[in-house]
Write a protein that holds these residues in place. Structure first.
Motif, short mmCIF file in Angstrom:
data_model
loop_
_atom_site.label_atom_id
_atom_site.label_comp_id
_atom_site.label_asym_id
_atom_site.label_seq_id
_atom_site.Cartn_x
_atom_site.Cartn_y
_atom_site.Cartn_z
N GLU A 1 0.84 -1.20 0.00
CA GLU A 1 0.00 0.00 0.00
C GLU A 1 0.88 1.26 0.00
OE1 GLU A 1 -2.67 0.52 3.34
OE2 GLU A 1 -3.96 1.80 2.12
N PHE A 2 1.94 1.22 0.80
CA PHE A 2 2.86 2.38 0.81
C PHE A 2 3.44 2.62 -0.57
CE2 PHE A 2 3.72 1.52 5.53
CZ PHE A 2 2.91 2.57 5.93
N LEU A 3 3.80 1.54 -1.25
CA LEU A 3 4.42 1.71 -2.57
C LEU A 3 3.42 2.27 -3.57
CD1 LEU A 3 6.62 -1.48 -2.95
CD2 LEU A 3 7.39 0.86 -2.65
N ILE B 1 0.71 4.27 -2.92
CA ILE B 1 -0.01 5.53 -2.71
C ILE B 1 0.45 6.62 -3.67
CG2 ILE B 1 -0.74 5.11 -0.32
CD1 ILE B 1 1.63 6.84 0.60
N ASN B 2 1.74 6.65 -3.96
CA ASN B 2 2.21 7.70 -4.86
C ASN B 2 2.46 7.20 -6.28
OD1 ASN B 2 2.49 10.35 -3.58
ND2 ASN B 2 3.72 9.23 -2.09
N PHE C 1 -5.77 6.38 -0.14
CA PHE C 1 -4.96 7.61 -0.23
C PHE C 1 -5.73 8.63 -1.04
CE2 PHE C 1 -1.47 10.09 -2.14
CZ PHE C 1 -0.72 10.39 -1.01
#
Ligand SMILES: Cc1cc2nc3c(=O)[nH]c(=O)nc-3n(C[C@H](O)[C@H](O)[C@H](O)COP(=O)(O)O)c2cc1C
Ligand code: SF4
Ligand code: SF4
Ligand code: SF4
Ligand code: FES
Lengths: 749, 453
Positions: free
Chosen positions: A108-110, A112-113, A143
């Protein structure tokens, strides 16, 4: 404990034995357990890695309690499997609720952007980020903030374009330029979420190996400018092949679509290119699918080359060959397959009865059994490419290695970067090896022998047992006038540095690599003799390497494209003419017909003027070619032939590794492999050479050329086979070498 | 309970920056004494003192000292971590300004004990004045023969101390990032045990390296002079001696206070004159990286390494530290917790080095959500997401900066969830209408378009 001691570990309860220190992710692979990852790459150093955190696992190690009982102690935090060296008794869990939750969090962190523009992303369909998203990705994006924005398609170099929004900051590309190519082109700038990849000061990315970062980037951030938007991965077919751009023989995949090459990717071969290619290979192979390719035969009519049918062209060729009798010759073969070359020489020797065969275009055209072979028992390379990793010292002399032998360069650098090898280099001008060579000395052009004499002088003093070597007396007498100081003065390399080179050679097993500055030296044989002396004296007679430079020049030699030896280096009774002699004969109208087989003397022979006179004169010139080269333009008949992508066969790389290529597609029904052209001609001469495929020919080679006995189509496999000389040379000796300063050298032989 | 000044004993002494004054007050006697001892004896003394690292993690100091390989010919290094960047912490700054010789003496003793020849003190770039004082102390120590060749006539002891000034990164205080930075690399952390050898085996330049905090080294001369047993007689079971706390915020007398471990948290607040501008609302006891403690439960805490708070989330229970680096921030009841957390999150998002995914992406995400909440755009689901992000960062990041970014927010969500909910529901602070969040959006990314090549 030695590094190769085995330890017992358990992955999800599956017991495996692996060498101590193996990364947990590799141990898991062995247990058949898949751990997702992005940044891990087995060829890159860990120090700047372990950053994506996708491979987190739970780990427990055995602890001995005070009462001697052993219990498993779980590490409080999850650990990255890619960087964790396993130890005895370690237990790794990869499927716990926590591990799955961690993977989801990281993914998920990867994302979001991430722009998620998969539909127009070249990587879509073969993207590790897409693939892992299928298993661990969130259903919905939570996000709702604004994503990072960067300009798309930011060009880094002629070949590489960068989509900074897609970058997941895995540092594979930066590590590649630090660990492998050594050009340190890419780095992270800024920090935190603002961090991005760029070159120094936004300059152009200058690298001989830039294409590799496209392949190792786990997302569609680094892309090929050539391939961009050309195809979708599921829309291309792929064929195993070998790069033809130099003699290193990189294993590649030709990815093609409707009969056109779309891109080249590296294929793993640990013995040769590992998984790299150089940019010449990755971006230079597009020649096979350009519109300039010849597809119809050309015949000179009324002074101009005009299209003709295959039969018209061949009939003319055969008629002129009949008239020429034995006064024929062939130059070329260095870019043809072994099968092509075998039939070429068989056609000339058996059908036309001529030994006028040579694949070489350089100045140094020594008899096959002279030079390196006479001294050390092999013709080109004493070592395999992978051998360089184990060398204590590697001495590169007279070679701009990165340009001449890119993959050898990477191995040599690997020896230095990861295996503790020491690299020394001596070149007429500084080269890229100065990054790690200690020292790289620059000598006065042509003064190789002087420099070598200085080194030899030091080693001769240090190695008293050398006195037992045959020829020692004369040899040492010939060095009487030499001192280190004289060597320093003649070569322009300081005495101190000559001593340091000698020290390095003295310190352990040393390999020597000599390159073009040596083979193109007007007095090349003297330089080579001196290198042999140095190798024999230092106990490294098996480690001299003077690799060929053209794709299959080694195979052409092996297949007897030499005026004085038949396949397998069998001497011929009446040696024919070599390249220069053939060109001179043609220029003097003493040769009736000359066949250029993928050779372009006008562009590549040292004496272009001679080449033009030879081809432009009375001699009937046939050119088997892919393109209308400057030489083909002078020919009387031009025959289109198949490129690497359009035929089967084998190439032999510079280390004598025989490797297969496979036909990917067909260019036109009139475009045949070179061997077919000679077989066709001999049929028309009513002395048929009846072969149906390259495999047929290889099977015959296996029988008739003992050196190639093992290289059958079945056995070659994916790694190829490096053929071996039947025995190592036993009668080593030292020979006096005369140093002739460059100005005094006039004869080129 | 009063202050117990050991390290700060001379802080008000006029002229203490001069070596003569320092020597007159007993300075460098510890070094002389240490040079009269066996190297192992020095380490044993540190061991018996129970000294634990003052940089934040509280790792037993002697284990590091003892871990440096003995009888090795390899070069090895002593590093002093003076990068003090933890918000609310300013003890090292004062130690350097007022008692630089004490640090230098401690480093030389460490060099002697570990048989090192070279040491570096890595000073935070913004601490220009502190760096000047350390420079002065080092110069004087060289002149007196405490540094350089054959120290105090000892044939076998050469020792140099260099200053390295940082370039403005909090992360470079993390020991392995500090080493990267010192070696001229990007200020990013390096692999830790068990992924790579400990720094005492392979640290800076891949050689054995000892790294301690400024305050840790400052304690050493006192231990040598008075003995480990004396030092161990102060404090609690697991936390010996004194610790400097930097008090700031809504407090009457902000500044550095040196106290014996085990003092009740609220006693220290009293010692510093108590809360100003209202009643106590919460305390961040040990630097912004440790979660805050609400006034209601503050009386349950003592200041020692044993004290901890637990936070529970999903399948995990986290024990979070209290003392940390000793940067104590006191907040009165006019403090808006969400805005406070926004300010904290901004710090970590700005300081994240970017190396690892959870911290790089997570810290910025936390910031963006908090910013949205104080801008009136909060949604009820945000609280779950915040906790989720923290959970994804904590323990998953490459270094402890990520953890430190998550803990305060986890703590605040445990204790002050109602304030977040108020913000989300009413789009304003629970403190009233006229509360204006003081934080402009400083991290809104705007990238300049780069020229093509
Ligand atoms: C993000 C981060 C920042 C840190 N900053 C500092 C610092 O500024 N000063 C310091 O002494 N230790 C700092 N540390 C702790 C060091 O990594 C290390 O534990 C300490 O220097 C060891 O010294 P000690 O044993 O004397 O405490 C930091 C740690 C982290 C994770
Ligand atoms: S990099 Fe992968 S996930 Fe990203 S846009 Fe390209 S295909 Fe999609
Ligand atoms: S550009 Fe690709 S290889 Fe380089 S850091 Fe980004 S994702 Fe990794
Ligand atoms: S947690 Fe990761 S991104 Fe954050 S500072 Fe440490 S290494 Fe850098
Ligand atoms: S694969 Fe292990 S951290 Fe990236």
């Amino acid at each position: 404990m030695a590094d190769n001691d085995l330890v017992n570990v358990k992955i999800d309860g599956i017991a495996v034995q692996v060498p101590k220190g193996t990364p947990a992710i590799e141990a898991a692979k062995k247990a058949g357990v898949d751990i997702p990852f992005f940044c891990y790459h087995p060829k890159l150093s860990m120090e700047a890695g372990a950053n994506c955190r996708m491979c987190l696992v739970e780990v427990a190690t055995p602890r001995k309690g005070p009462d001697g009982t052993i219990s498993m102690a779980k590490m409080p935090k999850p650990q990255t499997a890619c960087s964790l060296p396993v130890s005895e008794g370690m237990e790794i869990e990869t499927q716990t609720e926590q591990v799955i939750a961690d993977r989801k969090a990281i993914l998920e962190f990867l994302l979001i952007n991430h722009p998620l523009d998969c539909p127009i992303c070249d990587r879509g369909g073969e993207c590790p980020l897409q693939n892992n998203t299928i298993f661990y990705g969130p259903q919905n994006s939570r996000f709702i903030e604004e994503k990072r924005h960067f300009p798309k398609a930011y060009p880094l170099s002629k070949h590489v374009v960068f989509d900074r929004e897609r970058c997941i900051h895995c540092a594979r590309c930066t590590r590649f330029t630090d660990d492998i190519s050594g050009d340190h082109q890419l780095a992270f700038l800024k920090r935190g979420a603002d961090m991005y990849i760029d070159t120094f000061n936004q300059s152009k990315m200058v690298s001989k190996f830039s294409g590799n970062v496209i392949e190792i980037c786990p997302v569609g951030a680094l892309l090929s400018r050539d391939y961009r938007f050309k195809a979708r991965p599921w829309d291309i077919l792929s064929q195993k092949s070998i790069c033809t751009q130099c003699s290193n023989g990189c294993n590649i995949k030709l990815d093609y679509r409707v009969g056109r090459l779309q891109r080249v990717n590296a294929r793993l071969n640990e013995a040769v290119n590992e998984e790299w290619t150089c940019d010449k290979g990755k971006f230079g192979m597009d020649y096979v699918s350009t519109d300039q390719r010849l597809v119809t035969p050309l015949i000179r009519r009324d002074g101009a080359l005009q299209p003709a049918t295959w039969s018209e062209a061949m009939d003319l060729v055969v008629q002129r060959l009949k008239e020429a009798g034995k006064s024929v010759g062939a130059i070329g073969g260095a870019r043809c397959t072994n099968e092509d070359n075998y039939i070429l020489q068989k056609f000339f020797r058996n059908v036309l009865k001529s030994n006028n065969l040579d694949h070489r275009l350089g100045t140094y055209l020594p008899p096959a059994q002279s030079g390196l072979h006479a001294r050390l028992g092999y013709h080109t390379m004493g070592n395999a490419i992978a051998d360089f990793e184990r060398m204590k010292t590697i001495f590169v002399i007279g070679s701009d290695l990165v340009n001449e032998q890119p993959i050898l360069f990477l191995r040599v650098r690997k020896a230095w970067r990861f295996k503790g090898g020491r690299i020394i280099a001596a070149n007429p001008a500084a080269t890229q090896i100065s990054e790690f060579a200690d020292p790289e000395v620059t000598y006065r052009a042509g003064a190789e022998v002087a420099l070598l004499n200085g080194i030899i002088k030091i080693l001769a003093e240090r190695n008293p047992s050398a006195a037992d070597l045959p020829g020692y007396g004369d040899f040492i007498k010939s060095l009487a006038g030499w001192s280190i100081e004289k060597a320093a003065e003649e070569s322009g390399v300081s005495a101190e540095r000559i001593r340091r080179i000698a020290d390095a050679i003295f310190s352990g097993e040393t390999a020597f690599i000599a390159g073009k500055a040596v083979t193109e030296h007007p007095d090349a044989s003297a330089v080579i003799e001196a290198i042999c002396n140095l190798a024999v004296l230092s106990g490294n007679a098996a480690n001299v390497n003077i690799p060929v430079t053209q794709c299959n020049a080694q195979g052409a030699m092996d297949m007897g494209l030499l005026p004085d030896s038949a396949p397998g280096y069998t001497p011929v009774e009446e040696p024919g003419l070599n390249t220069r002699q053939m060109l001179e004969a043609a220029a003097d109208s003493n040769l009736k017909a000359l066949w250029l087989v993928g050779a372009d003397p006008v562009a590549h022979y040292t004496d272009a003027d001679l080449a033009k006179r030879a081809l432009g004169g009375d001699t009937f010139v046939i050119a088997s070619e892919l393109f209308l080269t400057p030489s083909a333009e002078l020919a009387d008949v031009v025959l289109p032939v198949a490129s690497v992508a359009e035929k089967d066969g084998t190439y032999t790389n510079c280390e004598r590794r025989v490797q297969r290529i496979f036909k990917a597609f067909e260019l036109s029904p009139d475009v045949h492999p070179d061997w077919f052209v000679f077989a066709d001609a001999s049929g028309r001469l009513e002395q048929p050479l009846p072969y149906f495929s390259a495999r047929d020919i290889l099977r015959e080679i296996n029988v008739t050329v003992p050196l190639y006995a093992d290289c059958s189509p079945q056995k070659l496999g994916n790694e190829g086979i490096r053929w071996q000389y039947p025995s190592a040379k036993s009668d080593l000796q030292l020979v006096p070498v005369e140093y002739r300063p460059l100005a005094k050298v006039t004869v080129a032989e | 309970m009063p202050e117990t000044r050991i390290l700060l004993k001379h802080r008000d002494e006029p002229g203490i920056e001069d070596i003569e004054t320092y020597e007159r007050l007993g300075g460098y006697t510890a070094l002389r004494k240490a040079l009269g001892m066996e190297r192992q004896e020095v380490i044993n003394e540190v061991k018996s003192s129970g000294l634990r690292g003052r940089g934040g993690a509280g790792f037993p100091t002697w284990i590091k000292w003892d871990g440096i390989p003995k009888n090795t010919n390899q070069p090895h290094y002593v590093l002093c971590n003076a990068d003090e960047g933890e918000p609310g912490t300013f003890k090292d700054r004062e130690l350097m300004l007022k008692c630089a010789h004490q640090i230098v003496e401690g480093i030389i003793i460490a060099g002697y004990a570990t048989l090192s020849k070279v040491s570096y003190i890595y000073i935070r770039g913004e601490f220009v004045e502190s760096a000047k004082m350390v420079r002065k102390a080092i110069d004087q120590a060289y002149r007196k023969g405490y540094l350089g060749k054959k120290i105090l006539g000892r044939e076998d002891f050469d020792f140099d101390l260099y200053i390295h000034v940082g370039a403005g990164s909090y992360e470079c205080g993390e020991e392995s990032a500090l080493m990267s930075s010192l070696m001229g690399e990007r200020g990013q952390p390096r692999l830790k045990f068990p992924h790579a050898p400990l720094p005492v085996i392979a640290g800076a330049w891949n050689q054995p390296t000892l790294i301690n905090n400024v305050e840790t080294y400052s304690v050493v001369p006192h231990i040598i002079v008075n003995g480990g047993a004396w030092y161990a007689s102060m404090g609690t079971q697991g936390s010996k001696g004194t610790k400097i706390f930097s008090l700031s915020g809504h407090i009457a007398k902000p500044g550095n206070y040196e106290i014996i471990f085990g003092m009740p948290l609220l006693d220290l607040v009293e010692l510093a004159g108590g809360v100003t501008g209202g009643n106590l609302k919460a305390i961040i006891p040990g630097g912004s990286s440790v979660p805050l403690i609400p006034a209601e439960i503050a009386k349950d805490f003592t200041l020692d390494y044993e004290a901890s708070q637990t936070v529970q989330y999903r399948m995990r229970t986290m024990r979070l530290p209290v003392v940390g680096s000793g940067g104590m921030m006191v907040f009165n009841d006019r403090t808006d917790i969400v805005t406070l957390m926004l300010r904290t999150a901004e710090f970590y998002a700005h300081e994240s080095c970017g190396k690892c995914t959870p911290c790089r992406e997570g810290t910025r995400w936390l910031y963006k959500i908090l910013y949205r909440i104080v801008s009136g755009g909060g949604r009820p689901s945000d609280l779950d997401i915040l906790m989720n992000i923290c959970d994804g960062i904590d323990g998953r990041s490459y270094c402890a900066l990520g953890d430190a970014a998550a803990w305060p927010i986890m703590g605040s969500l445990k204790h002050y969830r109602h304030e977040y909910e108020y913000w989300i529901e009413h789009k304003r602070s629970p403190l009233g209408d006229n509360f204006v969040p003081p934080v402009p959006n400083r991290l809104n990314l705007n990238f300049e378009l780069l020229p093509a090549r």
